[in-house]
Design a protein around this motif. Structure first.
Motif, PDB file in Angstrom:
ATOM      1  N   GLU A 196      79.561  57.328   8.029  1.00 51.31           N
ATOM      2  CA  GLU A 196      79.074  56.063   8.573  1.00 51.31           C
ATOM      3  C   GLU A 196      79.134  56.043  10.102  1.00 51.31           C
ATOM      4  O   GLU A 196      78.286  55.419  10.756  1.00 51.31           O
ATOM      5  CB  GLU A 196      79.867  54.891   7.989  1.00 51.31           C
ATOM      6  N   LYS A 197      80.129  56.699  10.690  1.00 51.63           N
ATOM      7  CA  LYS A 197      80.229  56.690  12.163  1.00 51.63           C
ATOM      8  C   LYS A 197      79.013  57.371  12.796  1.00 51.63           C
ATOM      9  O   LYS A 197      78.594  57.014  13.902  1.00 51.63           O
ATOM     10  CB  LYS A 197      81.519  57.380  12.611  1.00 51.63           C
ATOM     11  N   HIS A 198      78.444  58.338  12.081  1.00 53.52           N
ATOM     12  CA  HIS A 198      77.258  59.024  12.593  1.00 53.52           C
ATOM     13  C   HIS A 198      76.023  58.126  12.498  1.00 53.52           C
ATOM     14  O   HIS A 198      75.119  58.214  13.325  1.00 53.52           O
ATOM     15  CB  HIS A 198      77.036  60.333  11.836  1.00 53.52           C
ATOM     16  N   VAL A 199      75.999  57.281  11.467  1.00 54.84           N
ATOM     17  CA  VAL A 199      74.904  56.301  11.346  1.00 54.84           C
ATOM     18  C   VAL A 199      74.875  55.434  12.594  1.00 54.84           C
ATOM     19  O   VAL A 199      73.815  55.215  13.196  1.00 54.84           O
ATOM     20  CB  VAL A 199      75.087  55.421  10.085  1.00 54.84           C
ATOM     21  N   ALA A 200      76.046  54.936  13.008  1.00 55.33           N
ATOM     22  CA  ALA A 200      76.140  54.065  14.180  1.00 55.33           C
ATOM     23  C   ALA A 200      75.686  54.787  15.448  1.00 55.33           C
ATOM     24  O   ALA A 200      74.972  54.216  16.286  1.00 55.33           O
ATOM     25  CB  ALA A 200      77.564  53.557  14.334  1.00 55.33           C
ATOM     26  N   GLU A 201      76.076  56.052  15.589  1.00 56.06           N
ATOM     27  CA  GLU A 201      75.691  56.837  16.769  1.00 56.06           C
ATOM     28  C   GLU A 201      74.173  56.976  16.868  1.00 56.06           C
ATOM     29  O   GLU A 201      73.585  56.815  17.938  1.00 56.06           O
ATOM     30  CB  GLU A 201      76.321  58.231  16.699  1.00 56.06           C
ATOM     31  N   ILE A 202      73.554  57.283  15.737  1.00 51.68           N
ATOM     32  CA  ILE A 202      72.101  57.506  15.735  1.00 51.68           C
ATOM     33  C   ILE A 202      71.357  56.178  15.855  1.00 51.68           C
ATOM     34  O   ILE A 202      70.327  56.083  16.533  1.00 51.68           O
ATOM     35  CB  ILE A 202      71.690  58.267  14.458  1.00 51.68           C
ATOM     36  N   GLN A 203      71.897  55.138  15.245  1.00 44.42           N
ATOM     37  CA  GLN A 203      71.249  53.823  15.289  1.00 44.42           C
ATOM     38  C   GLN A 203      71.183  53.286  16.718  1.00 44.42           C
ATOM     39  O   GLN A 203      70.272  52.520  17.072  1.00 44.42           O
ATOM     40  CB  GLN A 203      72.015  52.820  14.414  1.00 44.42           C
ATOM     41  N   ALA A 204      72.110  53.694  17.564  1.00 44.25           N
ATOM     42  CA  ALA A 204      72.118  53.252  18.963  1.00 44.25           C
ATOM     43  C   ALA A 204      70.873  53.743  19.702  1.00 44.25           C
ATOM     44  O   ALA A 204      70.405  53.099  20.645  1.00 44.25           O
ATOM     45  CB  ALA A 204      73.374  53.760  19.657  1.00 44.25           C
ATOM     46  N   ILE A 205      70.334  54.879  19.261  1.00 44.23           N
ATOM     47  CA  ILE A 205      69.111  55.431  19.860  1.00 44.23           C
ATOM     48  C   ILE A 205      67.883  55.038  19.048  1.00 44.23           C
ATOM     49  O   ILE A 205      66.870  54.587  19.588  1.00 44.23           O
ATOM     50  CB  ILE A 205      69.189  56.977  19.952  1.00 44.23           C
ATOM     51  N   CYS A 206      67.987  55.184  17.729  1.00 41.85           N
ATOM     52  CA  CYS A 206      66.859  54.888  16.821  1.00 41.85           C
ATOM     53  C   CYS A 206      67.036  53.467  16.270  1.00 41.85           C
ATOM     54  O   CYS A 206      67.423  53.281  15.110  1.00 41.85           O
ATOM     55  CB  CYS A 206      66.809  55.919  15.707  1.00 41.85           C
ATOM     56  N   VAL A 207      66.778  52.500  17.109  1.00 41.02           N
ATOM     57  CA  VAL A 207      67.105  51.107  16.770  1.00 41.02           C
ATOM     58  C   VAL A 207      66.192  50.511  15.697  1.00 41.02           C
ATOM     59  O   VAL A 207      66.579  49.579  14.987  1.00 41.02           O
ATOM     60  CB  VAL A 207      67.079  50.213  18.032  1.00 41.02           C
ATOM     61  N   ASP A 208      64.978  51.038  15.556  1.00 41.24           N
ATOM     62  CA  ASP A 208      64.014  50.458  14.616  1.00 41.24           C
ATOM     63  C   ASP A 208      63.986  51.176  13.265  1.00 41.24           C
ATOM     64  O   ASP A 208      63.247  50.788  12.369  1.00 41.24           O
ATOM     65  CB  ASP A 208      62.604  50.488  15.216  1.00 41.24           C
ATOM     66  N   GLN A 209      64.769  52.229  13.123  1.00 43.67           N
ATOM     67  CA  GLN A 209      64.731  53.023  11.893  1.00 43.67           C
ATOM     68  C   GLN A 209      65.859  52.615  10.941  1.00 43.67           C
ATOM     69  O   GLN A 209      66.971  52.314  11.386  1.00 43.67           O
ATOM     70  CB  GLN A 209      64.870  54.517  12.213  1.00 43.67           C
ATOM     71  N   LYS A 210      65.534  52.619   9.647  1.00 44.81           N
ATOM     72  CA  LYS A 210      66.574  52.444   8.637  1.00 44.81           C
ATOM     73  C   LYS A 210      67.248  53.794   8.441  1.00 44.81           C
ATOM     74  O   LYS A 210      66.568  54.802   8.235  1.00 44.81           O
ATOM     75  CB  LYS A 210      65.964  51.953   7.320  1.00 44.81           C
ATOM     76  N   ILE A 211      68.574  53.825   8.517  1.00 46.87           N
ATOM     77  CA  ILE A 211      69.315  55.082   8.420  1.00 46.87           C
ATOM     78  C   ILE A 211      70.224  55.034   7.198  1.00 46.87           C
ATOM     79  O   ILE A 211      70.956  54.063   6.993  1.00 46.87           O
ATOM     80  CB  ILE A 211      70.152  55.329   9.693  1.00 46.87           C
ATOM     81  N   MET A 212      70.172  56.078   6.389  1.00 44.92           N
ATOM     82  CA  MET A 212      70.947  56.123   5.152  1.00 44.92           C
ATOM     83  C   MET A 212      71.611  57.481   4.987  1.00 44.92           C
ATOM     84  O   MET A 212      71.018  58.508   5.313  1.00 44.92           O
ATOM     85  CB  MET A 212      70.031  55.886   3.933  1.00 44.92           C
ATOM     86  N   ILE A 213      72.828  57.467   4.465  1.00 47.54           N
ATOM     87  CA  ILE A 213      73.463  58.713   4.049  1.00 47.54           C
ATOM     88  C   ILE A 213      73.016  59.005   2.618  1.00 47.54           C
ATOM     89  O   ILE A 213      73.081  58.125   1.754  1.00 47.54           O
ATOM     90  CB  ILE A 213      74.995  58.601   4.122  1.00 47.54           C
ATOM     91  N   VAL A 214      72.534  60.223   2.380  1.00 47.67           N
ATOM     92  CA  VAL A 214      72.042  60.579   1.049  1.00 47.67           C
ATOM     93  C   VAL A 214      72.830  61.770   0.490  1.00 47.67           C
ATOM     94  O   VAL A 214      73.451  62.534   1.238  1.00 47.67           O
ATOM     95  CB  VAL A 214      70.530  60.913   1.062  1.00 47.67           C
ATOM     96  N   ASP A 215      72.790  61.890  -0.813  1.00 47.40           N
ATOM     97  CA  ASP A 215      73.470  62.970  -1.524  1.00 47.40           C
ATOM     98  C   ASP A 215      72.698  64.270  -1.307  1.00 47.40           C
ATOM     99  O   ASP A 215      71.630  64.471  -1.876  1.00 47.40           O
ATOM    100  CB  ASP A 215      73.556  62.617  -3.013  1.00 47.40           C
ATOM    101  N   GLY A 216      73.268  65.139  -0.474  1.00 47.16           N
ATOM    102  CA  GLY A 216      72.580  66.394  -0.160  1.00 47.16           C
ATOM    103  C   GLY A 216      72.314  67.256  -1.380  1.00 47.16           C
ATOM    104  O   GLY A 216      71.300  67.956  -1.448  1.00 47.16           O
ATOM    105  N   GLU A 217      73.207  67.222  -2.356  1.00 44.12           N
ATOM    106  CA  GLU A 217      73.019  68.031  -3.559  1.00 44.12           C
ATOM    107  C   GLU A 217      71.778  67.591  -4.334  1.00 44.12           C
ATOM    108  O   GLU A 217      71.089  68.411  -4.932  1.00 44.12           O
ATOM    109  CB  GLU A 217      74.257  67.950  -4.451  1.00 44.12           C
ATOM    110  N   ALA A 218      71.476  66.300  -4.318  1.00 46.65           N
ATOM    111  CA  ALA A 218      70.321  65.775  -5.052  1.00 46.65           C
ATOM    112  C   ALA A 218      68.999  66.223  -4.430  1.00 46.65           C
ATOM    113  O   ALA A 218      67.951  66.169  -5.075  1.00 46.65           O
ATOM    114  CB  ALA A 218      70.376  64.249  -5.105  1.00 46.65           C
ATOM    115  N   PHE A 219      69.058  66.683  -3.178  1.00 47.33           N
ATOM    116  CA  PHE A 219      67.848  67.139  -2.498  1.00 47.33           C
ATOM    117  C   PHE A 219      67.773  68.661  -2.359  1.00 47.33           C
ATOM    118  O   PHE A 219      66.688  69.200  -2.170  1.00 47.33           O
ATOM    119  CB  PHE A 219      67.753  66.506  -1.101  1.00 47.33           C
ATOM    120  N   SER A 220      68.906  69.343  -2.452  1.00 43.43           N
ATOM    121  CA  SER A 220      68.879  70.779  -2.156  1.00 43.43           C
ATOM    122  C   SER A 220      69.353  71.686  -3.295  1.00 43.43           C
ATOM    123  O   SER A 220      69.091  72.879  -3.275  1.00 43.43           O
ATOM    124  CB  SER A 220      69.739  71.066  -0.921  1.00 43.43           C
TER     125      SER A 220
END
Length: 241
Positions: A196-220
């Motif tokens: 979640e702390k990384h979400v906040a870091e990225i959201q500070a720059i990408c203010v208009d984007q929805k940011i979500m943590i996803v299950d990497g195993e479900a995609f890879s």
């Protein structure tokens, strides 16, 4: 038959097909599923740094490797002494044939068919009406994403998303400014464990984007793992809509 798997998702698939720890005699340290069964299997290094001598000592009848996940030179060295099945999974169709091939190889055709049907069902779900552009991050320092020629990108497409970086190859480095064209930013739980702390870091720059943590195993993770992700995919799409 004594088998060594050099691929986490294939180790899981072999156990799901019904093989036992008496047959699967070696695995990598990243082969973590199914947890209660892999603990009984000898670790032969990581996917990129195999312990060749340990593998030789186990005297396997078959070694299963993957073109992307394992190092070419190490696989070639193993082929001098052992039968090696080199897999390459880039699409869901490839995944279907991988499971079918493994089922035939080990006399587990019915189980293989079951997991292929379940995989089809996992993706047979309502997709977003508007195709959202997604930037999928797999690493930090530097930030890295996935190009259009990756399995992760294909899974995104199967779920109705458009990979923002579909015109790039493999795993390019990106700047946070590059993500501003996305509708969604997915932060994968692996290989870099985004929190979640990384979400906040990225959201500070990408203010208009929805940011979500996803299950990497479900995609890879390919193989039988996808067959277990149907509920996760449904919940993910509901959350976005």
């Amino acid at each position: 038959m004594k088998v060594i798997s050099l691929v986490p998702s294939i180790t899981e698939t072999l156990f799901d097909l019904g093989l036992t720890s008496e047959e699967i005699v070696g695995r990598t340290k990243f082969c973590i599923h199914p947890k209660e069964l892999v603990k009984d299997v000898e670790i032969i290094g990581g996917t990129k740094n195999l312990n060749i001598e340990k593998i030789k000592a186990l005297k396997p009848d078959l070694i299963i490797a993957n073109k992307e996940e394992n190092v070419k030179e190490q696989v070639e060295e193993l082929t001098k002494d052992f039968k090696v099945l080199l897999t390459n999974v880039e699409t869901l169709e490839d995944n279907y044939y991988l499971i079918k091939q493994l089922g035939h190889l080990f006399g587990k055709e019915e189980k293989a068919q079951y997991f292929n049907i379940k995989t089809y069902e996992a993706f047979d779900i309502p997709k977003p009406e508007n195709k959202l552009k997604v930037a999928y991050l797999i690493w930090k320092d530097p930030y890295m994403t996935v190009g259009g020629d990756t399995f992760i990108s294909r899974i995104m497409e199967e779920l109705g998303f458009e990979n923002l970086f579909k015109d790039q190859k493999r795993y390019p480095e990106v700047q946070l400014e590059d993500l501003k064209e996305a509708d969604l930013i997915f932060l994968s739980s692996e290989p870099f464990p985004f929190k979640e702390k990384h979400v906040a870091e990225i959201q500070a720059i990408c203010v208009d984007q929805k940011i979500m943590i996803v299950d990497g195993e479900a995609f890879s993770w390919y193989g039988s793992h996808l067959a277990k992700c149907g509920e996760y995919y449904q919940n993910l799409l509901k959350e976005i809509n």
